[in-house]
Design a protein around this motif. Structure first.
Motif, mmCIF file in Angstrom:
data_model
loop_
_atom_site.group_PDB
_atom_site.id
_atom_site.type_symbol
_atom_site.label_atom_id
_atom_site.label_comp_id
_atom_site.label_asym_id
_atom_site.label_seq_id
_atom_site.Cartn_x
_atom_site.Cartn_y
_atom_site.Cartn_z
ATOM 1 N N ASN A 1 -23.238 4.088 2.395
ATOM 2 C CA ASN A 1 -24.065 3.442 1.356
ATOM 3 C C ASN A 1 -23.393 1.917 1.041
ATOM 4 O O ASN A 1 -23.733 1.081 0.213
ATOM 5 N N PHE A 2 -22.688 1.560 2.040
ATOM 6 C CA PHE A 2 -22.017 0.118 1.966
ATOM 7 C C PHE A 2 -21.622 -0.316 0.549
ATOM 8 O O PHE A 2 -21.654 -1.439 0.264
ATOM 9 N N SER A 3 -20.742 0.528 0.129
ATOM 10 C CA SER A 3 -19.943 0.296 -1.181
ATOM 11 C C SER A 3 -18.675 1.310 -1.346
ATOM 12 O O SER A 3 -19.038 2.330 -1.169
ATOM 13 N N LEU A 4 -17.644 0.725 -1.683
ATOM 14 C CA LEU A 4 -16.547 1.479 -1.937
ATOM 15 C C LEU A 4 -16.742 2.490 -2.898
ATOM 16 O O LEU A 4 -15.947 3.586 -3.063
ATOM 17 N N ALA A 5 -17.566 2.031 -4.074
ATOM 18 C CA ALA A 5 -17.867 2.896 -5.114
ATOM 19 C C ALA A 5 -18.955 3.957 -5.039
ATOM 20 O O ALA A 5 -19.892 3.847 -5.641
ATOM 21 N N THR A 6 -18.611 4.779 -4.094
ATOM 22 C CA THR A 6 -19.699 5.815 -3.646
ATOM 23 C C THR A 6 -19.109 7.126 -3.801
ATOM 24 O O THR A 6 -17.792 7.422 -3.304
ATOM 25 N N ARG A 7 -19.611 8.025 -3.952
ATOM 26 C CA ARG A 7 -19.419 9.387 -4.161
ATOM 27 C C ARG A 7 -20.743 10.351 -3.869
ATOM 28 O O ARG A 7 -21.798 10.016 -3.916
ATOM 29 N N ALA B 1 -24.226 14.036 -5.643
ATOM 30 C CA ALA B 1 -23.777 15.011 -6.861
ATOM 31 C C ALA B 1 -24.898 14.977 -7.963
ATOM 32 O O ALA B 1 -25.132 13.880 -8.456
ATOM 33 N N ILE B 2 -25.264 16.121 -8.021
ATOM 34 C CA ILE B 2 -26.360 16.311 -9.054
ATOM 35 C C ILE B 2 -25.883 17.297 -10.173
ATOM 36 O O ILE B 2 -25.542 18.182 -9.774
ATOM 37 N N PRO B 3 -25.900 16.870 -11.492
ATOM 38 C CA PRO B 3 -25.417 17.697 -12.370
ATOM 39 C C PRO B 3 -26.311 18.940 -12.705
ATOM 40 O O PRO B 3 -27.283 18.834 -12.684
ATOM 41 N N GLU B 4 -25.525 20.104 -12.866
ATOM 42 C CA GLU B 4 -25.990 21.434 -12.921
ATOM 43 C C GLU B 4 -27.119 21.255 -14.252
ATOM 44 O O GLU B 4 -28.015 22.058 -13.946
ATOM 45 N N SER B 5 -26.669 20.634 -15.025
ATOM 46 C CA SER B 5 -27.716 20.674 -16.484
ATOM 47 C C SER B 5 -29.127 19.897 -16.190
ATOM 48 O O SER B 5 -29.700 19.768 -16.986
ATOM 49 N N LEU C 1 -19.394 8.797 7.413
ATOM 50 C CA LEU C 1 -20.194 9.083 6.433
ATOM 51 C C LEU C 1 -19.087 9.395 4.925
ATOM 52 O O LEU C 1 -19.810 9.526 3.860
ATOM 53 N N CYS C 2 -17.852 9.153 4.986
ATOM 54 C CA CYS C 2 -17.100 9.840 3.937
ATOM 55 C C CYS C 2 -16.436 8.372 3.228
ATOM 56 O O CYS C 2 -15.725 7.578 3.804
ATOM 57 N N ALA C 3 -16.997 8.053 2.037
ATOM 58 C CA ALA C 3 -16.299 7.015 1.350
ATOM 59 C C ALA C 3 -15.142 7.568 0.434
ATOM 60 O O ALA C 3 -14.826 6.974 -0.519
ATOM 61 N N CYS C 4 -14.855 8.902 0.499
ATOM 62 C CA CYS C 4 -13.801 9.660 -0.182
ATOM 63 C C CYS C 4 -12.719 9.563 0.490
ATOM 64 O O CYS C 4 -11.630 9.723 -0.213
ATOM 65 N N GLY C 5 -12.492 9.887 1.729
ATOM 66 C CA GLY C 5 -11.302 9.636 2.520
ATOM 67 C C GLY C 5 -10.516 10.979 2.169
ATOM 68 O O GLY C 5 -11.032 11.863 1.741
ATOM 69 N N GLY C 6 -9.396 10.937 2.692
ATOM 70 C CA GLY C 6 -8.639 11.791 2.810
ATOM 71 C C GLY C 6 -7.204 11.679 3.265
ATOM 72 O O GLY C 6 -6.081 12.269 3.089
ATOM 73 N N GLU C 7 -6.899 10.303 3.084
ATOM 74 C CA GLU C 7 -5.632 9.782 3.417
ATOM 75 C C GLU C 7 -5.471 8.604 2.594
ATOM 76 O O GLU C 7 -6.409 7.698 2.458
ATOM 77 N N GLY C 8 -4.286 8.365 1.903
ATOM 78 C CA GLY C 8 -3.608 7.316 1.539
ATOM 79 C C GLY C 8 -4.503 7.073 0.064
ATOM 80 O O GLY C 8 -5.471 7.440 -0.317
ATOM 81 N N GLY C 9 -3.746 6.142 -0.619
ATOM 82 C CA GLY C 9 -4.592 5.748 -1.888
ATOM 83 C C GLY C 9 -4.818 6.853 -3.025
ATOM 84 O O GLY C 9 -4.982 7.955 -2.660
ATOM 85 N N PRO C 10 -4.272 6.569 -4.316
ATOM 86 C CA PRO C 10 -4.404 7.182 -5.348
ATOM 87 C C PRO C 10 -5.950 7.596 -5.966
ATOM 88 O O PRO C 10 -6.608 6.546 -5.493
ATOM 89 N N GLY C 11 -6.245 8.539 -6.554
ATOM 90 C CA GLY C 11 -7.696 8.454 -6.941
ATOM 91 C C GLY C 11 -7.843 9.762 -7.872
ATOM 92 O O GLY C 11 -6.824 10.475 -8.101
#
Ligand code: HEC
Ligand code: HEC
Length: 389
Positions: free
Chosen positions: A245-251, A52-56, A17-27
């Motif tokens: 979500n089948f994309s690296l550009a996921t958060r 992620a939904i903005p508080e505002s 489920l995680c496209a965020c990782g915890g290993e390797g790669g700068p970010g």
């Protein structure tokens, strides 16, 4: 191509489920953890993280409903000929089937209309903009942008607002959505409502989803073989199109950092030195760094079978052709065609687009897998449809 190496170090295999990782790669650090895990308005599949939904701009049913009406309202364009829905059609995964669209005043856009499936999870918005992090920022562009004109509101602000302020149905919806507001019908409210509507466009019930949740019969054997190929180290697709979500550009709400999302897939090399066509140079247009030439965001592949034509400029007609380009390790645009050149040799191409051999059966299998990502319930969900009779 150091970023390709970083990609390799990161395990996005399968549907972890995680496209965020915890290993390797700068970010970069992402600290937005305001998502509401149990928000019933989102109707999330249970194995999806909260976006992620903005508080505002928290979701409410009234804002989503107002946003849906505004999304399909031609009154939002200055000349009342076009709505968001003109370029984002539900049955096409909210893309439009065109190579590139034409704005309300007749100006041609240079980018293909994106599908909006799960846009709530995109770590960066649009094909190639490293600075667009929030839907609220992005949505202002089709509304007010002048290069090119899309809805063309700039210079017609009062006129456009008056159309909604003078319509009792809209006034009631604005009152329900923004009960404490001093200025009821405003562009801030229009943008917030549109963003709420776009955020609930969540798709997670494709045949492939049902298959990976345990229903072996949900997809064909061919599609199952295609999935194995897609996630293999031969095809490498999952490194850029992995995760739920089948994309690296996921958060999502608990993302701690995001990868450098943008990649060059070797579609062009117009000067033998790696150049992409003018107006379509990827994030180079923002950074002016040579290594960013031709770097675009890997789109989610959900509903991909209905969102063609493909790529940032719509220059690839079918999924079969997309696959053939990856198999060849990039695209050769023949002499005499516009933007001729050998994209396979583009010096900025990702090392992950190296080419591979596919039998006819393999090719069919991967295409069957990609087609199994089509979520018909999403494409026909009345909650997302044009409310006008
Ligand atoms: C003239 C056609 C057109 C209209 C009208 C239009 N869009 Fe788009 N939309 C596009 C194109 C083209 C892109 C990709 C832009 C780019 O990469 O520069 C896009 C991108 C997006 C994205 C980014 C999706 C992602 O995953 O990053 C969102 C969200 C979006 N549009 C929402 C809207 C909304 C809301 C409206 C109405 C206010 C709207 N669009 C009006 C053509 C259009
Ligand atoms: C190095 C990262 C990377 C790899 C590996 C990769 N892709 Fe992509 N993919 C991208 C990027 C970036 C784009 C957008 C490129 C552009 O428009 O210039 C893209 C676009 C696509 C599109 C078109 C999406 C759309 O909405 O138009 C499809 C389909 C696709 N890829 C499938 C695949 C498959 C199948 C594989 C494996 C054979 C694969 N990709 C491997 C990064 C990658």
């Amino acid at each position: 191509m150091s970023s390709s190496r970083n990609l390799l170090a990161i395990s996005l295999v399968g549907l972890g489920l995680c496209a965020c990782g915890g290993e390797g790669g700068p970010g970069q650090d992402e600290t937005d953890t305001s998502g509401d895990e149990g928000d019933p308005l989102l109707e999330l599949p249970e194995d999806f993280p909260a976006p992620a939904i903005p508080e505002s701009n928290q979701l409410t049913a009234a804002k989503i409903e107002l946003g849906r009406h505004l999304f399909y309202a031609e009154e939002l364009s200055a000349n009342q000929t076009m709505s968001c829905g003109s370029c984002h059609l539900q049955e096409l995964g909210f893309s439009d089937g065109e190579v590139t669209p034409i704005g309300s005043t007749g100006e041609a856009l240079t980018r293909n209309s994106m599908g909006l499936t799960n846009a709530a999870y995109a770590s960066k918005l649009t094909w190639a903009n490293p600075n667009l992090d929030q839907l609220e920022q992005q949505i202002a562009i089709p509304m007010f942008g002048e290069f090119p004109v899309e809805l063309g509101i700039t210079g017609h602000e009062d006129e456009v607002l008056a159309r909604f302020a003078e319509d009792p149905t809209y006034v009631a919806m604005f009152e329900a959505a923004f009960p404490d507001a001093s200025e009821l019908v405003s562009f801030d409210h229009i943008i917030d409502a549109l963003a709420c509507f776009v955020r609930v466009l969540i798709s997670g019930d494709s045949p492939y989803d049902r298959y990976r949740r345990g229903d072996q019969a949900a997809i064909s054997e061919s599609a199952a073989r295609g999935a194995a190929l897609f996630f293999s180290e031969t095809l490498e697709c999952h490194h850029c199109h992995g995760g739920f979500n089948f994309s690296l550009a996921t958060r999502h709400a608990n993302t701690t950092f995001t990868q450098n999302a943008f990649q060059n897939t070797g579609l062009y090399d117009i000067d033998g030195a790696g150049s992409y066509p003018p107006d379509n140079r990827g994030i180079y247009e923002f950074t002016f760094a040579d290594t960013d030439m031709g770097r675009f965001r890997p789109p989610s592949l959900r509903n991909i079978a209905v969102t063609g034509p493909y790529m940032h400029d719509g220059s690839v007609a079918t999924l079969g052709e997309v696959l053939d380009i990856y198999a060849a390790g990039g695209r050769v645009v023949a002499e005499g065609e516009p933007w001729a050149g050998d994209g396979r040799a583009n010096p900025y191409k990702s090392g992950l687009v190296a080419g591979f051999e596919l039998s006819d059966q393999d090719r069919e299998d991967v295409l069957a897998f990609l087609t199994s990502l089509t979520d018909d319930s999403f494409l026909t969900d009345p909650r997302f449809a044009d409310p006008s009779p």
